[in-house]
Enzyme design. Sequence first.
Site, PDB file in Angstrom:
ATOM      1  N   GLY A 374       0.820  -1.209   0.000  1.00  0.00           N
ATOM      2  CA  GLY A 374       0.000   0.000   0.000  1.00  0.00           C
ATOM      3  C   GLY A 374       0.850   1.253   0.000  1.00  0.00           C
ATOM      4  O   GLY A 374       1.958   1.293  -0.544  1.00  0.00           O
ATOM      5  N   SER A 375       0.370   2.290   0.667  1.00  0.00           N
ATOM      6  CA  SER A 375       0.948   3.629   0.516  1.00  0.00           C
ATOM      7  C   SER A 375       2.349   3.791   1.085  1.00  0.00           C
ATOM      8  O   SER A 375       3.036   4.767   0.749  1.00  0.00           O
ATOM      9  CB  SER A 375       0.019   4.663   1.143  1.00  0.00           C
ATOM     10  OG  SER A 375      -1.206   4.705   0.415  1.00  0.00           O
ATOM     11  N   THR A 376       2.809   2.884   1.960  1.00  0.00           N
ATOM     12  CA  THR A 376       4.200   3.004   2.428  1.00  0.00           C
ATOM     13  C   THR A 376       5.162   2.818   1.258  1.00  0.00           C
ATOM     14  O   THR A 376       6.317   3.241   1.317  1.00  0.00           O
ATOM     15  CB  THR A 376       4.508   1.957   3.516  1.00  0.00           C
ATOM     16  OG1 THR A 376       4.164   0.653   3.037  1.00  0.00           O
ATOM     17  CG2 THR A 376       3.742   2.251   4.794  1.00  0.00           C
ATOM     18  N   LYS A 378       4.830   4.257  -1.570  1.00  0.00           N
ATOM     19  CA  LYS A 378       4.864   5.484  -2.375  1.00  0.00           C
ATOM     20  C   LYS A 378       6.182   6.236  -2.246  1.00  0.00           C
ATOM     21  O   LYS A 378       6.549   6.997  -3.146  1.00  0.00           O
ATOM     22  CB  LYS A 378       3.710   6.409  -1.979  1.00  0.00           C
ATOM     23  CG  LYS A 378       2.346   5.893  -2.405  1.00  0.00           C
ATOM     24  CD  LYS A 378       1.223   6.752  -1.843  1.00  0.00           C
ATOM     25  CE  LYS A 378      -0.133   6.185  -2.246  1.00  0.00           C
ATOM     26  NZ  LYS A 378      -1.259   6.863  -1.580  1.00  0.00           N
ATOM     27  N   SER A 430      -1.093  11.148   1.165  1.00  0.00           N
ATOM     28  CA  SER A 430      -1.113   9.780   0.639  1.00  0.00           C
ATOM     29  C   SER A 430      -2.131   9.616  -0.486  1.00  0.00           C
ATOM     30  O   SER A 430      -2.981   8.720  -0.471  1.00  0.00           O
ATOM     31  CB  SER A 430      -1.415   8.773   1.762  1.00  0.00           C
ATOM     32  OG  SER A 430      -1.095   7.463   1.356  1.00  0.00           O
TER      33      SER A 430
END
Length: 669
Positions: A374-376, A378, A430
């Site tokens: 997921g967003s980690t 990014k 995010s």
Amino acid sequence: MPPKEPPRRRVPGPARPRNGASRSGNGASRSGRPGARPPARRPRPAQGGTTRRGTAPRSLRLGSPRPRLRLVSLGLTLVMLAFVARLLQVQAVDASAYAAKAEKNRYLEYTVAAERGEITDRNGIALATSVDAHNITADPKLFTPEESKAPDAPQQAAALLAPILDKDVDELVKKLSAPKSRYTVLAHRQTPQVWKQIKDLKAVFAEKASEDKLKGGPGANVLAGVLQEPTTKRVYPNGDLAAGILGFVSADGKGGGGLESQLDKELAGEDGKIRYAQAGGRRVPTAGSSEIPAVPGSDIELTIDRDIQWAAQKAISDQVAKSKADRGYVIVQNTRTGELLAMANAPGYDPNDLSQATSASLGNAALQDVYEPGSTSKVMSIAAVLEEGAATPGTHVTVPNRLHRGDRLFKDDVDHPTWYLTLNGVLAKSSNIGTILATGQLGKTQAESNKVLYDYLRKFGLGKKTGLGYPGESPGLLAHPKDWSTSQQYTIPFGQGLSVNAVQAASVYSTVANGGVRIAPTLVRGTKGSDGRFTPAEAPEENRVVSEKTAKTLAAMLESVVDDSEGTGTKAAIPGYRVAGKTGTANRVDPVRGVYKGYTASFAGFAPADNPQITVYCAIQNPTKGSYFGGQICGPIYKQVMEFALKTLQTPPSGSEPPRLPVSFKPGE
């Protein structure tokens, strides 16, 4: 009248030869008169007697003893030859075979287990050690009716030993009923208390056997053949602490998982052997014996800090239980050295008692589970954008409520009107849509952008193993760009469509904290051999991923996630310290059904942001109670563990204020 003269006795003359010839052969008599009658031969008197009435006795002749003596001599010779031949066969031809049989019956040989090396934390505190124990063994021959003086010795002995050893009676009977064998193991690695209980029971039966023998009985002793071998037993003094890292030791003394398995050769050492004479199940002290001493295994010193490991394990265990989640992990890493200070899993297990462990808790999920981060993830996409010069932290990015790309309509985690964000704001809030738009600038075409992003993901360590060499570790999933589906081209930039394990995810943030240089994670600091010499582990592999300038810029942007009121990671803030971090909330693939079901909540970051020392990563799988957003349930875990680690390592507070980069802009500016 003169007396009469007695008549003269007539003496017969010599007998005439049958052929009429004289004895002289010339026909003359002994008297010399021709034709005279030869004198008669005087008969031999009978042996032991006299002739009867003057009659000559009959001659008796004995048989010769020589034939019989010859037969007896021949017979004795044949017997002696048979004995000599047998003696030659026994002492010369078959000497080794008979000697081996004699030794097999007289001598016993058993293995002396080498003392297994300790596993300690970085401060020398024992995480896994060995204590004295006993293998309970038996000599099956001593359980035969002839030796034990009891017709059912195996059955009686098994009934007595089964409750002490916690073994099945039939299993013990089978082991004890093998008269051709002289050795069998009834139970491995029993405590000294168990052997004392058996020894006391043996003493009771030996005394009863002696009393019975004095009374004329057979003196049966059904436990005489129960013996013991000194060995060691693996113990984990801290219970379930770091069990996922350590693993366990199986019943046969070999590493069954984790570092116990990976480093089994170094830990196990080399077993020795003892050979000794025995009689009646007892060692004969005066007989010769031989011994090959065991060589102890090496001690292993880990990079783990026991106290930080405890704090991480407690924090994640409590949150997994509170969220009614499937599982969770926390990784703590030294950003400067790559050393892992903690690797906690929940739920865990106690390696001292594997009977209570479940299949889900065994192993090391932090390295073996793979999931979409997921967003980690990014931070890697933004790193590529900055390094390639496609944008700066202040670049304006207009983020609509929905974005149509390929065959999908993309949205952010929350509904919103059009956002006017800086690139820094895209990371702070995010935004999935903002990340897709930013990474689209990495190439002239989408295919070129995909290739550039893929290269950076690989440099950060995705799609390959961490370098720990841990058994069962998964490299994660990262397909080559040519195999990306239409959807993956746009989901991979924000952390869906690729998979990582927890250590890989933590390593990404340590790379940013270390000025853009990735240091392969390590778990082992070194080994100490039986000679007491410490040998440090090989230096980990290093490679530069992004420039130091890009890394510092990223660190400042990550501070906005925690420090800015518009950021998603405000719950991770730590008073007195500048914190850089990133939240993550990803759709989760159900490992059983293979479809999206539930969420993966995560938070990753490092501190102090102005002088990075420690990285902490937290992930929780499928929380079903309360919030499922990473910032809400993993942010507090990050704060709790990071605060503890900073204090434990005596890291001073930050001495400066965060840069507070702009998150948004006004249209028209």
